[in-house]
Scaffold this active site. Sequence first.
Site, PDB file in Angstrom:
ATOM      1  N   GLY A  55     117.376  44.734 162.948  1.00 32.77           N
ATOM      2  CA  GLY A  55     116.812  45.972 162.371  1.00 32.77           C
ATOM      3  C   GLY A  55     116.452  45.613 160.830  1.00 32.77           C
ATOM      4  N   LEU A  58     114.170  45.804 170.193  1.00 28.08           N
ATOM      5  CA  LEU A  58     114.249  45.406 168.980  1.00 28.08           C
ATOM      6  C   LEU A  58     114.959  44.107 168.579  1.00 28.08           C
ATOM      7  CD1 LEU A  58     112.710  45.787 166.133  1.00 28.08           C
ATOM      8  CD2 LEU A  58     114.771  47.088 165.483  1.00 28.08           C
ATOM      9  N   ASP A  59     114.337  42.962 168.249  1.00 28.07           N
ATOM     10  CA  ASP A  59     115.038  41.855 167.966  1.00 28.07           C
ATOM     11  C   ASP A  59     115.935  41.243 169.046  1.00 28.07           C
ATOM     12  OD1 ASP A  59     113.863  41.898 165.324  1.00 28.07           O
ATOM     13  OD2 ASP A  59     115.574  43.135 164.659  1.00 28.07           O
ATOM     14  N   ALA A  60     115.517  41.487 170.218  1.00 25.87           N
ATOM     15  CA  ALA A  60     116.356  41.086 171.378  1.00 25.87           C
ATOM     16  C   ALA A  60     115.662  39.971 172.109  1.00 25.87           C
ATOM     17  CB  ALA A  60     116.879  42.099 172.198  1.00 25.87           C
ATOM     18  N   HIS A  89     112.503  36.806 162.486  1.00 22.72           N
ATOM     19  CA  HIS A  89     113.726  37.904 161.845  1.00 22.72           C
ATOM     20  C   HIS A  89     114.515  36.959 160.834  1.00 22.72           C
ATOM     21  CE1 HIS A  89     115.814  41.664 161.893  1.00 22.72           C
ATOM     22  NE2 HIS A  89     117.018  41.043 161.819  1.00 22.72           N
TER      23      HIS A  89
END
Lengths: 309, 309, 309, 309
Positions: B226, B252-254, B217
């Site tokens: 995001g 998401l992205d966690a 990311h």
Amino acid sequence: MVESVTTTAAGRRPARCDDGAVERRYVLTLGCPDRTGIVARLSTVLAEAGATIVEASYHADESSGWFFTRQVVLAASVAASAEQLRTRFAAVAAELGPETEWTLHDTDERKRVVLLVSREPHCLRDLLGRAADGELPAEVVAVVGNHQDLEPLTAAHGVPFHHVPFPADPAERGPAFARVRELVDAHDPHAVVLARFMQVLPAELCEHWAGRALNIHHSFLPSFVGARPYHQAFARGVKLVGATCHYVTAELDAGPIVEQDVIRVDHGDSPADMVRQGRDIERLVLSRGLRWHLEDRVLVHGGTTVVFT
Amino acid sequence: MVESVTTTAAGRRPARCDDGAVERRYVLTLGCPDRTGIVARLSTVLAEAGATIVEASYHADESSGWFFTRQVVLAASVAASAEQLRTRFAAVAAELGPETEWTLHDTDERKRVVLLVSREPHCLRDLLGRAADGELPAEVVAVVGNHQDLEPLTAAHGVPFHHVPFPADPAERGPAFARVRELVDAHDPHAVVLARFMQVLPAELCEHWAGRALNIHHSFLPSFVGARPYHQAFARGVKLVGATCHYVTAELDAGPIVEQDVIRVDHGDSPADMVRQGRDIERLVLSRGLRWHLEDRVLVHGGTTVVFT
Amino acid sequence: MVESVTTTAAGRRPARCDDGAVERRYVLTLGCPDRTGIVARLSTVLAEAGATIVEASYHADESSGWFFTRQVVLAASVAASAEQLRTRFAAVAAELGPETEWTLHDTDERKRVVLLVSREPHCLRDLLGRAADGELPAEVVAVVGNHQDLEPLTAAHGVPFHHVPFPADPAERGPAFARVRELVDAHDPHAVVLARFMQVLPAELCEHWAGRALNIHHSFLPSFVGARPYHQAFARGVKLVGATCHYVTAELDAGPIVEQDVIRVDHGDSPADMVRQGRDIERLVLSRGLRWHLEDRVLVHGGTTVVFT
Amino acid sequence: MVESVTTTAAGRRPARCDDGAVERRYVLTLGCPDRTGIVARLSTVLAEAGATIVEASYHADESSGWFFTRQVVLAASVAASAEQLRTRFAAVAAELGPETEWTLHDTDERKRVVLLVSREPHCLRDLLGRAADGELPAEVVAVVGNHQDLEPLTAAHGVPFHHVPFPADPAERGPAFARVRELVDAHDPHAVVLARFMQVLPAELCEHWAGRALNIHHSFLPSFVGARPYHQAFARGVKLVGATCHYVTAELDAGPIVEQDVIRVDHGDSPADMVRQGRDIERLVLSRGLRWHLEDRVLVHGGTTVVFT
């Protein structure tokens, strides 16, 4: 015609606060809507005053359409007083439009800083030490604490300490904040530093000190807003922790960022380890941010900063 | 009695993938609820097998009560096959309780990696190059792209490229994801790398590839989750931008973070400048994270990782 | 009068190589003995040409008494060809004295780079990849190697590879260097990059390519000059290893430094580990240094550089 | 048999100095020629004493053939006094051969530090502040200065200051060094810190304090040995400046390195700017190095260090 502006081109010389006997300087900052001719206009004013420019920085931000500059001139080279220069720049600023913001600081006027603290000594100790050693271009004129813990440390540096107890109930803190405001404003300071103050300023105080109140937040913002950021960082399992120096605004930890830095951590670091290691980053980031603010290197526009280092 | 474990103490030797002819090794990882006796138990098993330990790392996490270890032994020193060793460790793991998770990897079994890409070449190019130069302890066995742009680059490295077009409507992407899953699973890969894939995996695919799917990311998470993180970073006025390599989870992205790093930016950097500078950080962070994953240096527990570097 | 220079003040806009369709620009650099009036003189020339300035940097070095500037203007804003502008600046330079050095580059003239290599692929691969992805504002026109190992990698990028074998005896390498010089000079390149070439250039070649030949040295100079710097670093027990991009001069590893960076190592890292980790720093430092050189951001004076980033 | 060593495996817990009330611990360090069985032998001794291990680190250095370990155990878990444990480890060390070096520190014995200073306050101030805030696991018992400048700062922290004037002629400094030695040795300190002392210790004093005397050198060694390193760095045009904490040996600035770090500088930084920025790095590097030394994290062998952080 060219000759008339030749004096603006002289070599840049260090204008730093710790060079021992530094020559007196005038520091100009200006921000306004970008358009053609600004640099030329300012250069001409300085040139006509005979100014020797020792630092000059420009930035035009495409996204906001704003222009920023900072210029440092040797006072001895200028055939005008600071007040006379201000009069001339006021006229230029008027030409550049009503949104123009500018300052002209005479380095012979020593800046004043007030520190707000709670119980943690590390940022206070660092700033008092730097001030004592001439690493900050300012005098710490007062420290205000909501606890008495840091009074001896402050007193040892010959700085007045004011204790303003804060009630446990946030809803009842209005009078305490009013007292803090009164104590701070008595010094008309150039900077109000929340050196791990641990209290959220009410909106009207943020507004009142807008552009002068600096906070050190112990995370790499916008990560980990609010309380106990190292514990949040530990829980998320990040591999770097950081600190952020920012201007205080009414929205918590959302003000314009002046400086940030990080340090590497790993799975072996507990929250307590992160707290300890983070102190070094907090000290560095706050002292850098404050120094740049005091040297008029930071120009704010919208929610962000231009930092001319 | 002491003698029986003497062989565990031999000197650590580099077990890195790019040392040319590296001796065959067995890599053990184990995570379980912490209690006394684990190290002794494992050491004894290894000692009784005559193993020469070349790397050994331990970590016990107080907050979760979990114990983690990674041990690397020279295969030639062990009087047992990998399969025989696995049988013995399965017995130990059973003693340590049903939550115990462990792996034993034989470095003679070359690991397989599948890359998922979209249009941006920089991470793909970097990983293919590192694989070609022996900097990654694995073979890139396939690349799957939702656009055809990166087919030539992939082909030039002798790696099969599969194009799976994605419909514009997210609601209709189910069949495309099913096809991606099929293509990936055909290789039974040790790692599925989202090398700027730019598609959010459906929850069941995250679950299916849990612990094997790595994403890069392009921000310092948890900041700027995001889309368009560099544009978010520009808008917030941060002074550092970063990248994060993490395991993919349904949120998401966690997912658990494997590696992060940052680079300094300033007011002169446009979002496009941040994109360009960020690529270097993305390449570094993803290649490090993937390398550690492939070397069994990353143990996941709860939402965080232990990384034995 | 002020009006005549107004067009110099327009907002800076990104002039970076990877922004897709970047407008044509003229890039001026100039260095000369410092004196009053230089900025005004240059600004006036640009203003009279109607130039829109998109980047402007100044530096005056107190210790050497030298003045440096770099200005980028939109070609479309200038009512003159590059050649006409050059004529005007030549006149200004003549006024500024015989020591004045200046360049004016038209970004429509694509720059040419020749790479010298030996057997190690990582820097070659990185630069060819960046050139292919538009991250370098130049074309790699040829690669010359003293071994054939890197011919396939070069060919895969569509770049001609020339093999010039070097005799084992350093005393007999004159003809080989002559051949390298011939091959390089055939392209009249803007940069000759020793991308881990591992050969010490003879003094006359250093002189011939002065200001155009860039080397990547795999240490943080001036530490660990010469051969096997990572092994020297390991022996000394340093806690960081680095890389240095510098201009090549006759004195080994002593040329003006363009860029440096470091990475942390510890006692667990063998020389081979340092070699591997160092590659990432070498790639970053060389690609940054080359990019800045190609964008005319690096001005050399005496033994040091001014880098306008 | 396995049971007999089970107590060695208990979870690692933070043993850091600033955690408020930290439980009493015993810290063992040991270095010896590597051979099989060392870990097992030590583990067994600890296990037989019932020790709960909270930190354990191992390193075997291939190039020197040396083995290093550091183990921290909870004192309350050990059915023996520190003295009794020492007796047992002395027996083990005898088995491991005459070259074996080991220490066992009881954290209830507070360590003592003496600081040697000259005129520059920044390192002294930093260390006194950290000691006052509990960030150093030691007491600063005395400061010795060859000038009187730092007496007030020292006194404000309640620490005795001894002034030993140094004659201008280096050849006549013998008696002054003898006096310094006498003052220092009166405290039998665990660390003698040259906190910008600016005097080269005579060889016999280096020998006398071997392994206990730490210096902060204001460059990234081995670059810029000796005097005025920032001025050397400026002249060479480096892009990073650093600081190095190392043990003092008879050869100037050549002792084993404990810690190093760097900060980025550019062409705009004068030597005075580098001096100012370098202070932050000096403070950080010295305080980290000293802390690790005091926590018995640094093991020296040959000319290099193993640092178990």
